[in-house]
Motif scaffolding. Structure first.
Motif, PDB file in Angstrom:
ATOM      1  N   ALA A  28      -3.839   4.326  -1.484  1.00 11.91           N
ATOM      2  CA  ALA A  28      -4.270   3.612  -0.281  1.00 11.91           C
ATOM      3  C   ALA A  28      -3.197   2.620   0.163  1.00 11.91           C
ATOM      4  O   ALA A  28      -2.912   2.479   1.354  1.00 11.91           O
ATOM      5  CB  ALA A  28      -5.585   2.887  -0.534  1.00 11.91           C
ATOM      6  N   GLY A  29      -2.587   1.942  -0.806  1.00 11.92           N
ATOM      7  CA  GLY A  29      -1.524   0.995  -0.489  1.00 11.92           C
ATOM      8  C   GLY A  29      -0.343   1.664   0.185  1.00 11.92           C
ATOM      9  O   GLY A  29       0.224   1.137   1.154  1.00 11.92           O
TER      10      GLY A  29
ATOM     11  N   THR B  99      -0.450   4.438   1.918  1.00 12.57           N
ATOM     12  CA  THR B  99      -0.870   4.838   3.255  1.00 12.57           C
ATOM     13  C   THR B  99      -0.864   3.657   4.215  1.00 12.57           C
ATOM     14  O   THR B  99      -0.399   3.761   5.355  1.00 12.57           O
ATOM     15  CB  THR B  99      -2.286   5.459   3.211  1.00 12.57           C
ATOM     16  OG1 THR B  99      -2.266   6.624   2.382  1.00 12.57           O
ATOM     17  CG2 THR B  99      -2.761   5.850   4.600  1.00 12.57           C
ATOM     18  N   LEU B 100      -1.351   2.512   3.739  1.00 12.53           N
ATOM     19  CA  LEU B 100      -1.384   1.328   4.590  1.00 12.53           C
ATOM     20  C   LEU B 100       0.019   0.816   4.914  1.00 12.53           C
ATOM     21  O   LEU B 100       0.241   0.256   5.987  1.00 12.53           O
ATOM     22  CB  LEU B 100      -2.213   0.228   3.921  1.00 12.53           C
ATOM     23  CG  LEU B 100      -3.718   0.521   3.835  1.00 12.53           C
ATOM     24  CD1 LEU B 100      -4.411  -0.492   2.942  1.00 12.53           C
ATOM     25  CD2 LEU B 100      -4.347   0.517   5.223  1.00 12.53           C
TER      26      LEU B 100
ATOM     27  N   THR C 263       0.742   3.021   7.903  1.00 10.53           N
ATOM     28  CA  THR C 263      -0.135   3.087   9.070  1.00 10.53           C
ATOM     29  C   THR C 263      -0.647   1.739   9.577  1.00 10.53           C
ATOM     30  O   THR C 263      -1.110   1.654  10.720  1.00 10.53           O
ATOM     31  CB  THR C 263      -1.361   3.965   8.752  1.00 10.53           C
ATOM     32  OG1 THR C 263      -2.099   3.376   7.660  1.00 10.53           O
ATOM     33  CG2 THR C 263      -0.935   5.374   8.343  1.00 10.53           C
ATOM     34  N   ASN C 264      -0.590   0.700   8.747  1.00 11.75           N
ATOM     35  CA  ASN C 264      -1.141  -0.584   9.141  1.00 11.75           C
ATOM     36  C   ASN C 264      -0.035  -1.461   9.727  1.00 11.75           C
ATOM     37  O   ASN C 264       0.898  -1.866   9.020  1.00 11.75           O
ATOM     38  CB  ASN C 264      -1.791  -1.260   7.922  1.00 11.75           C
ATOM     39  CG  ASN C 264      -2.548  -2.523   8.284  1.00 11.75           C
ATOM     40  OD1 ASN C 264      -1.965  -3.478   8.777  1.00 11.75           O
ATOM     41  ND2 ASN C 264      -3.849  -2.521   8.030  1.00 11.75           N
TER      42      ASN C 264
ATOM     43  N   VAL D 271       0.518  -4.896   8.045  1.00 14.13           N
ATOM     44  CA  VAL D 271       1.203  -4.767   6.760  1.00 14.13           C
ATOM     45  C   VAL D 271       2.684  -4.512   6.983  1.00 14.13           C
ATOM     46  O   VAL D 271       3.544  -5.156   6.365  1.00 14.13           O
ATOM     47  CB  VAL D 271       0.576  -3.621   5.918  1.00 14.13           C
ATOM     48  CG1 VAL D 271       1.456  -3.306   4.717  1.00 14.13           C
ATOM     49  CG2 VAL D 271      -0.822  -4.000   5.462  1.00 14.13           C
TER      50      VAL D 271
ATOM     51  N   ILE E 169      -0.199  -6.473   0.450  1.00 12.05           N
ATOM     52  CA  ILE E 169      -0.847  -5.163   0.360  1.00 12.05           C
ATOM     53  C   ILE E 169      -2.257  -5.234  -0.203  1.00 12.05           C
ATOM     54  O   ILE E 169      -3.178  -4.585   0.311  1.00 12.05           O
ATOM     55  CB  ILE E 169       0.019  -4.200  -0.481  1.00 12.05           C
ATOM     56  CG1 ILE E 169       1.359  -3.956   0.227  1.00 12.05           C
ATOM     57  CG2 ILE E 169      -0.706  -2.874  -0.712  1.00 12.05           C
ATOM     58  CD1 ILE E 169       2.330  -3.119  -0.566  1.00 12.05           C
TER      59      ILE E 169
ATOM     60  N   ALA F 284      -5.208  -5.999   2.125  1.00 11.02           N
ATOM     61  CA  ALA F 284      -5.426  -4.876   3.043  1.00 11.02           C
ATOM     62  C   ALA F 284      -6.131  -3.723   2.336  1.00 11.02           C
ATOM     63  O   ALA F 284      -7.028  -3.087   2.894  1.00 11.02           O
ATOM     64  CB  ALA F 284      -4.085  -4.397   3.616  1.00 11.02           C
ATOM     65  N   VAL F 285      -5.738  -3.473   1.091  1.00 15.80           N
ATOM     66  CA  VAL F 285      -6.394  -2.425   0.304  1.00 15.80           C
ATOM     67  C   VAL F 285      -7.845  -2.805   0.026  1.00 15.80           C
ATOM     68  O   VAL F 285      -8.749  -1.960   0.114  1.00 15.80           O
ATOM     69  CB  VAL F 285      -5.638  -2.181  -1.022  1.00 15.80           C
ATOM     70  CG1 VAL F 285      -6.443  -1.271  -1.951  1.00 15.80           C
ATOM     71  CG2 VAL F 285      -4.267  -1.561  -0.748  1.00 15.80           C
TER      72      VAL F 285
ATOM     73  N   HIS G 155      -9.923  -2.155   3.039  1.00 21.06           N
ATOM     74  CA  HIS G 155     -10.047  -0.709   3.226  1.00 21.06           C
ATOM     75  C   HIS G 155     -11.051  -0.129   2.238  1.00 21.06           C
ATOM     76  O   HIS G 155     -11.866   0.747   2.579  1.00 21.06           O
ATOM     77  CB  HIS G 155      -8.672  -0.052   3.054  1.00 21.06           C
ATOM     78  CG  HIS G 155      -8.644   1.404   3.360  1.00 21.06           C
ATOM     79  ND1 HIS G 155      -8.756   2.378   2.378  1.00 21.06           N
ATOM     80  CD2 HIS G 155      -8.514   2.064   4.533  1.00 21.06           C
ATOM     81  CE1 HIS G 155      -8.697   3.560   2.932  1.00 21.06           C
ATOM     82  NE2 HIS G 155      -8.547   3.406   4.244  1.00 21.06           N
TER      83      HIS G 155
END
Length: 201
Positions: free
Chosen positions: A34-35, A37-38, A41-42, A45, A86, A89-90, A93
């Motif tokens: 997930a980290g 991906t973020l 995409t984030n 971040v 990170i 944000a994770v 999510h």
């Protein structure tokens, strides 16, 4: 819904254990994936990482992972700052993902769960362990790392004895058949009310 943390040192086989829980129908959230991906995409971040590590951290919208790793693994201060970008944000999510699940419990898999205090948000934590020889062999096979490179990465994680002081359950991952059996047994325990879990299995 109960949240069960799953962690272990690099090369211990967390992904293998997570896969066995998936086979039993348990949703698994892989925090490290997930980290990553973020990071891609984030926008918030991405902006924060560039501010911390400079424009070399990205090529367009794609993270320059080698550059990022070279910076943070040589600077504990930068590593902590990157984690502070990170991990929140994770966490956000994960909370959204958890609300979409329908299961007696979910697995939250994270490499540095204890180191970041993430275990405090879990109802229980499973620690995956393996012999040092087995861990080194897996990592050398997986990404052709040298022993020196692997040991340098291990220094950023707590030792197994330190983690065991906080873990509720231990899975010894040295033999796949035994590991699968341990997961099945632990699954049956986790289906029971938490008061029946005991302290360490």
């Amino acid at each position: 819904m109960k949240v069960i943390g799953l962690t272990g040192g690099i090369g211990s086989g967390k992904t293998t254990v997570a896969g066995f829980f998936k086979e039993l129908g348990i949703p698994v959230y892989i925090a490290d994936e997930a980290g990553k991906t973020l990071l891609e995409t984030n926008e918030a971040v991405r902006s924060s990482v560039i501010k911390l590590l400079g424009p070399g951290a990205y090529t367009g919208n794609i993270p320059n992972r080698k550059y990022i790793a070279s910076r943070v693994f040589s600077s504990p201060e930068d590593l902590e700052k990157l984690n502070n970008i990170i991990h929140p944000a994770v966490a956000a999510h994960f909370e959204k993902w958890k609300q979409e699940q329908d299961a007696p419990y979910v697995i939250y898999e994270a490499a540095i769960l204890f180191e970041t205090g993430g275990h405090k948000k879990c109802d229980a934590v499973i620690l995956v362990t393996a012999t040092m020889e087995e861990r080194l062999a897996r990592l050398q096979k997986r990404d052709s790392s040298t022993v020196e490179e692997i040991e340098a990465r291990m220094k950023h994680q707590w030792s197994d004895p330190k983690k065991l002081e906080l873990a509720n359950f231990e899975i010894k991952n040295n033999d796949l058949a035994s590991t699968r059996a341990q997961v099945r047994n632990l699954h049956e325990i986790l289906l029971k009310p938490s008061k029946n879990w005991g302290l360490l299995c």
